[in-house]
Design a protein around this motif. Sequence first.
Motif, PDB file in Angstrom:
ATOM      1  N   ASP A   1       6.478  17.323   4.494  1.00  0.00           N
ATOM      2  CA  ASP A   1       7.796  16.682   4.589  1.00  0.00           C
ATOM      3  C   ASP A   1       7.725  15.679   5.737  1.00  0.00           C
ATOM      4  OD1 ASP A   1       7.788  18.274   6.808  1.00  0.00           O
ATOM      5  OD2 ASP A   1       9.628  19.334   6.363  1.00  0.00           O
TER       6      ASP A   1
ATOM      7  N   PHE B   1       7.290  12.318   8.049  1.00  0.00           N
ATOM      8  CA  PHE B   1       6.258  11.282   8.072  1.00  0.00           C
ATOM      9  C   PHE B   1       5.100  11.602   9.006  1.00  0.00           C
ATOM     10  CE2 PHE B   1      10.323   9.325   7.029  1.00  0.00           C
ATOM     11  CZ  PHE B   1       9.999   8.809   5.785  1.00  0.00           C
ATOM     12  N   GLY B   2       5.144  12.781   9.620  1.00  0.00           N
ATOM     13  CA  GLY B   2       4.124  13.104  10.617  1.00  0.00           C
ATOM     14  C   GLY B   2       2.745  13.306  10.018  1.00  0.00           C
TER      15      GLY B   2
ATOM     16  N   ARG C   1      -3.146   6.864  11.014  1.00  0.00           N
ATOM     17  CA  ARG C   1      -3.560   6.332  12.313  1.00  0.00           C
ATOM     18  C   ARG C   1      -5.023   6.712  12.591  1.00  0.00           C
ATOM     19  NH1 ARG C   1      -0.052   4.262  15.548  1.00  0.00           N
ATOM     20  NH2 ARG C   1       1.810   5.447  15.070  1.00  0.00           N
TER      21      ARG C   1
ATOM     22  N   TYR D   1      -2.426  20.671  14.433  1.00  0.00           N
ATOM     23  CA  TYR D   1      -1.284  20.015  15.064  1.00  0.00           C
ATOM     24  C   TYR D   1      -1.524  19.897  16.571  1.00  0.00           C
ATOM     25  CZ  TYR D   1       1.420  20.488  10.769  1.00  0.00           C
ATOM     26  OH  TYR D   1       1.865  20.387   9.480  1.00  0.00           O
TER      27      TYR D   1
ATOM     28  N   PRO E   1      16.589   3.980  13.506  1.00  0.00           N
ATOM     29  CA  PRO E   1      15.940   3.697  12.222  1.00  0.00           C
ATOM     30  C   PRO E   1      16.552   4.577  11.134  1.00  0.00           C
ATOM     31  CG  PRO E   1      14.333   4.254  13.947  1.00  0.00           C
ATOM     32  CD  PRO E   1      15.680   4.584  14.482  1.00  0.00           C
TER      33      PRO E   1
ATOM     34  N   ARG F   1      10.464  12.421  17.930  1.00  0.00           N
ATOM     35  CA  ARG F   1      10.461  13.760  17.334  1.00  0.00           C
ATOM     36  C   ARG F   1       9.059  14.087  16.817  1.00  0.00           C
ATOM     37  NH1 ARG F   1      13.323  12.359  11.454  1.00  0.00           N
ATOM     38  NH2 ARG F   1      11.330  12.345  10.327  1.00  0.00           N
ATOM     39  N   GLY F   2       8.850  15.364  16.490  1.00  0.00           N
ATOM     40  CA  GLY F   2       7.619  15.755  15.805  1.00  0.00           C
ATOM     41  C   GLY F   2       6.382  15.542  16.655  1.00  0.00           C
TER      42      GLY F   2
ATOM     43  N   TYR G   1       9.515  19.540  16.487  1.00  0.00           N
ATOM     44  CA  TYR G   1       9.779  19.907  15.086  1.00  0.00           C
ATOM     45  C   TYR G   1      10.267  21.358  15.057  1.00  0.00           C
ATOM     46  CZ  TYR G   1       8.848  20.584  10.100  1.00  0.00           C
ATOM     47  OH  TYR G   1       8.959  20.845   8.765  1.00  0.00           O
TER      48      TYR G   1
END
Length: 379
Positions: free
Chosen positions: A13, A15-16, A23, A113, A217, A271-272, A291
């Motif tokens: 879910d 965009f992370g 990247r 992560y 955004p 965030r995230g 998150y």
Amino acid sequence: MRTTWDLFCNVVDNFGDIGVAWRLARGLARDHGQAVRLWVDDLGAFRRIWPAIDPEASEQSCEGVTVCAWRAPFGAAEPARVVVEAFGCALPGAYLAAMAGQSPPPVWINLEYLSAEPWVADHHGLPSPHPRLPLTKHFFFPGYSADTGGLLVEADLAARRAAFRTAPASDFWRGIGLAAPLNDELRVSLFAYENPALAALLDAWAADARPVTCLVPEGRVLPQIADWLGAAGLRAGDTHRRGALALHVLPFVDQDTYDRLLWACDLNFVRGEDSCVRAQWAERPLVWQAYPQADAAHWDKLEALLARYTAGLGGAAARAVEDMWRQWNGMPGGQGMAACWAAWRAQQAAIARHAGAWSAQLVAAGSLAAKLVEFAENK
Ligand code: TRH
């Protein structure tokens, strides 16, 4: 040496997942000359952060990376020399079997992560043999210290950021449809999950003694902001004013433009995982929303990063940062957002100075792509 890499990314879910995978893929190709194939199961999500992506293409070349649609059933593909699964996404069975058939087998890495917690260094690089196949997976942990997998950072990030700072700020703001800031104005970007503390933060900004411009955004917080405004809904291009606060809704932009937004703002709410790291490289104050996890494990992550981040700050400025981050993440025991904001405002100059020093210090963690290349070579 040019090595072949397959990176697998399953978009769970947000965009992370794709943000980090893209990247990394770009960095491996551009900064390290590697031959990279990136397998993504949701090209629609990918296109939000990189509009050049064609969501219908089975295979396309972008920024020196071969981007492949990861569809089921998975067709025949010869495995690369290094295989990276992002965040424990299980590799397709047929691909895994093909890996096991190679001699020597590929280097197999699970990219974990990011966390600032101290245990990360002890787990970084640990092997895990496959129960049936002659394959060993290695756990690669990004992190904030030299004994971890480091952080995503491009070789030319500092140069691009410095060039941005020497160009007239008004050029950037005009490019996104805004006037340059007034002298005493605070520009804030707000990228966040739904957050019970949001209304109180907007109240505090509206009551501020100086102008606050908030750039949001398009995304998950818009319904909450619309409620606060009493508006039927919000979309990119909308502007609203309440007291000292001017709110602008921005379109979701590509990753590189988002970087420039972070460089241009005086304060960034992020965030995230990936936006948090980008905000740290921006040399600007940040407020991080971790998150959310069901067992509140994200509070441990938050405290771990806070401990590192505020270590070199000290005194009232450190307390202002801690209180603001904790309040924004719903931790118990806070004194309320109005007080947090007032304290943060009072310490703003010290916090802004620290943001530059922190970014410089972060370089010591090392580049994730460079460390990954070295890790793969050593295996
Ligand atoms: O989207 P996220 O909330 O992703 C999260 C986290 O990574 C979390 O750790 C993970 O478990 C969960 O997804 C599944 O936040 P993050 O990591 O900051 O990713 C956002 C990406 O979107 C990042 O690469 C920056 C990019 N971005 C743009 O390209 N343009 C934009 O306008 C904005 C706001 C973000």
